[in-house]
Design an enzyme around this catalytic site. Structure first.
Site, PDB file in Angstrom:
ATOM      1  N   ASN A 175     -21.941  37.426  69.294  1.00 26.21           N
ATOM      2  CA  ASN A 175     -22.884  37.952  70.270  1.00 26.21           C
ATOM      3  C   ASN A 175     -24.318  37.556  69.867  1.00 26.21           C
ATOM      4  O   ASN A 175     -24.874  38.057  68.890  1.00 26.21           O
ATOM      5  CB  ASN A 175     -22.712  39.478  70.303  1.00 26.21           C
ATOM      6  CG  ASN A 175     -23.598  40.151  71.312  1.00 26.21           C
ATOM      7  OD1 ASN A 175     -24.751  39.767  71.482  1.00 26.21           O
ATOM      8  ND2 ASN A 175     -23.067  41.155  71.976  1.00 26.21           N
ATOM      9  N   HIS A 209     -27.135  38.152  71.169  1.00 23.26           N
ATOM     10  CA  HIS A 209     -28.122  39.228  71.247  1.00 23.26           C
ATOM     11  C   HIS A 209     -28.111  40.065  69.960  1.00 23.26           C
ATOM     12  O   HIS A 209     -29.160  40.386  69.401  1.00 23.26           O
ATOM     13  CB  HIS A 209     -27.827  40.096  72.465  1.00 23.26           C
ATOM     14  CG  HIS A 209     -28.671  41.314  72.543  1.00 23.26           C
ATOM     15  ND1 HIS A 209     -29.966  41.283  72.999  1.00 23.26           N
ATOM     16  CD2 HIS A 209     -28.430  42.590  72.175  1.00 23.26           C
ATOM     17  CE1 HIS A 209     -30.473  42.505  72.918  1.00 23.26           C
ATOM     18  NE2 HIS A 209     -29.554  43.318  72.425  1.00 23.26           N
ATOM     19  N   ASP A 267     -18.091  47.776  64.568  1.00 19.50           N
ATOM     20  CA  ASP A 267     -17.099  48.137  65.573  1.00 19.50           C
ATOM     21  C   ASP A 267     -17.539  49.452  66.187  1.00 19.50           C
ATOM     22  O   ASP A 267     -18.044  50.335  65.481  1.00 19.50           O
ATOM     23  CB  ASP A 267     -15.714  48.270  64.942  1.00 19.50           C
ATOM     24  CG  ASP A 267     -14.614  48.138  65.992  1.00 19.50           C
ATOM     25  OD1 ASP A 267     -14.694  47.235  66.838  1.00 19.50           O
ATOM     26  OD2 ASP A 267     -13.674  48.960  65.979  1.00 19.50           O
ATOM     27  N   PHE A 274     -24.391  47.471  79.287  1.00 22.10           N
ATOM     28  CA  PHE A 274     -23.059  46.883  79.394  1.00 22.10           C
ATOM     29  C   PHE A 274     -22.036  47.977  79.093  1.00 22.10           C
ATOM     30  O   PHE A 274     -22.395  49.126  78.824  1.00 22.10           O
ATOM     31  CB  PHE A 274     -22.911  45.707  78.418  1.00 22.10           C
ATOM     32  CG  PHE A 274     -22.847  46.126  76.967  1.00 22.10           C
ATOM     33  CD1 PHE A 274     -23.987  46.515  76.294  1.00 22.10           C
ATOM     34  CD2 PHE A 274     -21.635  46.170  76.287  1.00 22.10           C
ATOM     35  CE1 PHE A 274     -23.932  46.922  74.969  1.00 22.10           C
ATOM     36  CE2 PHE A 274     -21.565  46.576  74.960  1.00 22.10           C
ATOM     37  CZ  PHE A 274     -22.722  46.956  74.305  1.00 22.10           C
ATOM     38  N   GLY A 275     -20.774  47.577  79.127  1.00 25.58           N
ATOM     39  CA  GLY A 275     -19.703  48.516  78.766  1.00 25.58           C
ATOM     40  C   GLY A 275     -19.777  49.798  79.592  1.00 25.58           C
ATOM     41  O   GLY A 275     -19.863  49.764  80.815  1.00 25.58           O
ATOM     42  N   TYR A 276     -19.776  50.935  78.897  1.00 24.76           N
ATOM     43  CA  TYR A 276     -19.731  52.243  79.561  1.00 24.76           C
ATOM     44  C   TYR A 276     -21.128  52.807  79.815  1.00 24.76           C
ATOM     45  O   TYR A 276     -21.267  53.992  80.143  1.00 24.76           O
ATOM     46  CB  TYR A 276     -18.949  53.230  78.682  1.00 24.76           C
ATOM     47  CG  TYR A 276     -17.510  52.836  78.424  1.00 24.76           C
ATOM     48  CD1 TYR A 276     -16.487  53.252  79.277  1.00 24.76           C
ATOM     49  CD2 TYR A 276     -17.171  52.044  77.331  1.00 24.76           C
ATOM     50  CE1 TYR A 276     -15.160  52.892  79.041  1.00 24.76           C
ATOM     51  CE2 TYR A 276     -15.846  51.679  77.082  1.00 24.76           C
ATOM     52  CZ  TYR A 276     -14.853  52.106  77.936  1.00 24.76           C
ATOM     53  OH  TYR A 276     -13.546  51.744  77.702  1.00 24.76           O
ATOM     54  N   LYS A 285     -33.051  52.531  74.640  1.00 24.78           N
ATOM     55  CA  LYS A 285     -31.643  52.731  74.275  1.00 24.78           C
ATOM     56  C   LYS A 285     -31.455  52.512  72.772  1.00 24.78           C
ATOM     57  O   LYS A 285     -30.862  53.348  72.081  1.00 24.78           O
ATOM     58  CB  LYS A 285     -30.744  51.782  75.075  1.00 24.78           C
ATOM     59  CG  LYS A 285     -29.272  51.926  74.688  1.00 24.78           C
ATOM     60  CD  LYS A 285     -28.356  50.903  75.343  1.00 24.78           C
ATOM     61  CE  LYS A 285     -27.000  50.908  74.647  1.00 24.78           C
ATOM     62  NZ  LYS A 285     -26.096  49.848  75.069  1.00 24.78           N
TER      63      LYS A 285
HETATM   64  P1  IMP Z   1     -17.890  46.460  70.076  1.00 25.77           P
HETATM   65  O1  IMP Z   1     -17.161  46.952  68.866  1.00 25.77           O
HETATM   66  O2  IMP Z   1     -19.386  46.429  69.899  1.00 25.77           O
HETATM   67  O3  IMP Z   1     -17.330  45.178  70.600  1.00 25.77           O
HETATM   68  O4  IMP Z   1     -17.638  47.546  71.224  1.00 25.77           O
HETATM   69  C1  IMP Z   1     -16.323  47.847  71.717  1.00 25.77           C
HETATM   70  C2  IMP Z   1     -16.432  48.314  73.164  1.00 25.77           C
HETATM   71  O5  IMP Z   1     -17.122  49.570  73.214  1.00 25.77           O
HETATM   72  C3  IMP Z   1     -17.201  47.382  74.081  1.00 25.77           C
HETATM   73  O6  IMP Z   1     -16.372  46.418  74.649  1.00 25.77           O
HETATM   74  C4  IMP Z   1     -17.729  48.335  75.139  1.00 25.77           C
HETATM   75  O7  IMP Z   1     -16.733  48.599  76.099  1.00 25.77           O
HETATM   76  C5  IMP Z   1     -17.961  49.609  74.358  1.00 25.77           C
HETATM   77  N1  IMP Z   1     -19.363  49.687  73.888  1.00 25.77           N
HETATM   78  C6  IMP Z   1     -19.830  49.358  72.661  1.00 25.77           C
HETATM   79  N2  IMP Z   1     -21.151  49.567  72.576  1.00 25.77           N
HETATM   80  C7  IMP Z   1     -21.520  50.038  73.792  1.00 25.77           C
HETATM   81  C8  IMP Z   1     -22.775  50.435  74.325  1.00 25.77           C
HETATM   82  O8  IMP Z   1     -23.836  50.392  73.674  1.00 25.77           O
HETATM   83  N3  IMP Z   1     -22.763  50.862  75.599  1.00 25.77           N
HETATM   84  C9  IMP Z   1     -21.629  50.938  76.347  1.00 25.77           C
HETATM   85  N4  IMP Z   1     -20.451  50.554  75.915  1.00 25.77           N
HETATM   86  C10 IMP Z   1     -20.380  50.114  74.625  1.00 25.77           C
END
Ligand code: IMP
Length: 196
Positions: free
Chosen positions: A10, A12, A69, A151-153, A175
């Site tokens: 990533n 960013h 994670d 992004f995400g949720y 944020k």
């Molecule tokens: P990762 O471990 O950063 O890849 O996050 C796993 C999953 O959690 C992502 O695919 C998102 O669905 C969710 N997620 C992680 N961080 C965020 C955030 O800051 N906002 C919203 N969803 C998040």
């Protein structure tokens, strides 16, 4: 300058860490070390997954490494989606489908019971020493999407400290200042700056 790998693709996240660590460390991403395979993430909690990724990089590429994670833990769903947050609605990493699944499962659940938190674990493997850094933010899962940023949720998560906005309605700076990842990263950076 000491080299350290951040086990992510990533751009960013890499950029953010490079800014926070200044010129004390050279931060390499997975592409920079020629790691293009999917690193296994099969632990049953976020701490385990973060450690698994850091160990993988050390074993296969020889670099000190840190890895993050994140999971969203919704109390009314017994802590789901948790470690399964990225693929909650299926293998496709589809954020919109993940949100729809959460909203459906919480249908009829009152606001006072919609408590949740994002948690981030960062595992740092230096030599053979493993260190864990955590960050979390408490909030509520709204009944519908609000805002278009993030992004995400983000569009259904209203942090307790957010003055009524969801993460998707906040600037990236606002944020980051209260987010799970922002807090975990701040702890990692404080540690790295004190241990060179
Ligand atoms: P990762 O471990 O950063 O890849 O996050 C796993 C999953 O959690 C992502 O695919 C998102 O669905 C969710 N997620 C992680 N961080 C965020 C955030 O800051 N906002 C919203 N969803 C998040």
């Amino acid at each position: 300058m000491k080299k350290i790998v951040f086990a992510t693709n990533n751009a960013h996240k890499l950029q953010e860490l490079r800014q926070m660590l200044g010129d004390r460390y050279e931060i390499l991403g997975l592409a920079d070390i020629g790691c293009h395979e999917d690193i296994p993430e099969t632990a049953d909690n976020i701490e385990g997954n973060a450690q698994m990724k850091a160990r993988y990089v050390k074993e296969h590429y020889g670099y000190d490494c840190f890895s993050d994670d994140t999971g969203l833990e919704i109390d009314a769903l017994g802590g789901e989606p948790g470690v399964h947050s990225a693929r909650y609605a299926g293998p496709g990493h589809d954020s919109e489908a993940n949100i729809d699944k959460v909203l459906k499962k919480l249908d009829g659940v009152g606001m006072s019971e919609r408590t949740a938190r994002f948690r981030t674990a960062i595992a740092l493997l230096q030599g053979d020493e493993m260190h864990l850094f955590e960050g979390q933010v408490e909030g509520l899962i709204l009944t519908e999407r609000h805002g278009t940023g993030g992004f995400g949720y983000d569009s259904i998560f209203q942090p307790v400290e957010g003055a009524g906005s969801t993460f998707a309605q906040m600037s990236p700076q606002d944020k980051n200042s209260i987010s799970h990842r922002g807090r975990a990263v701040a702890r990692l950076v404080a540690y790295l700056n004190g241990h060179q």
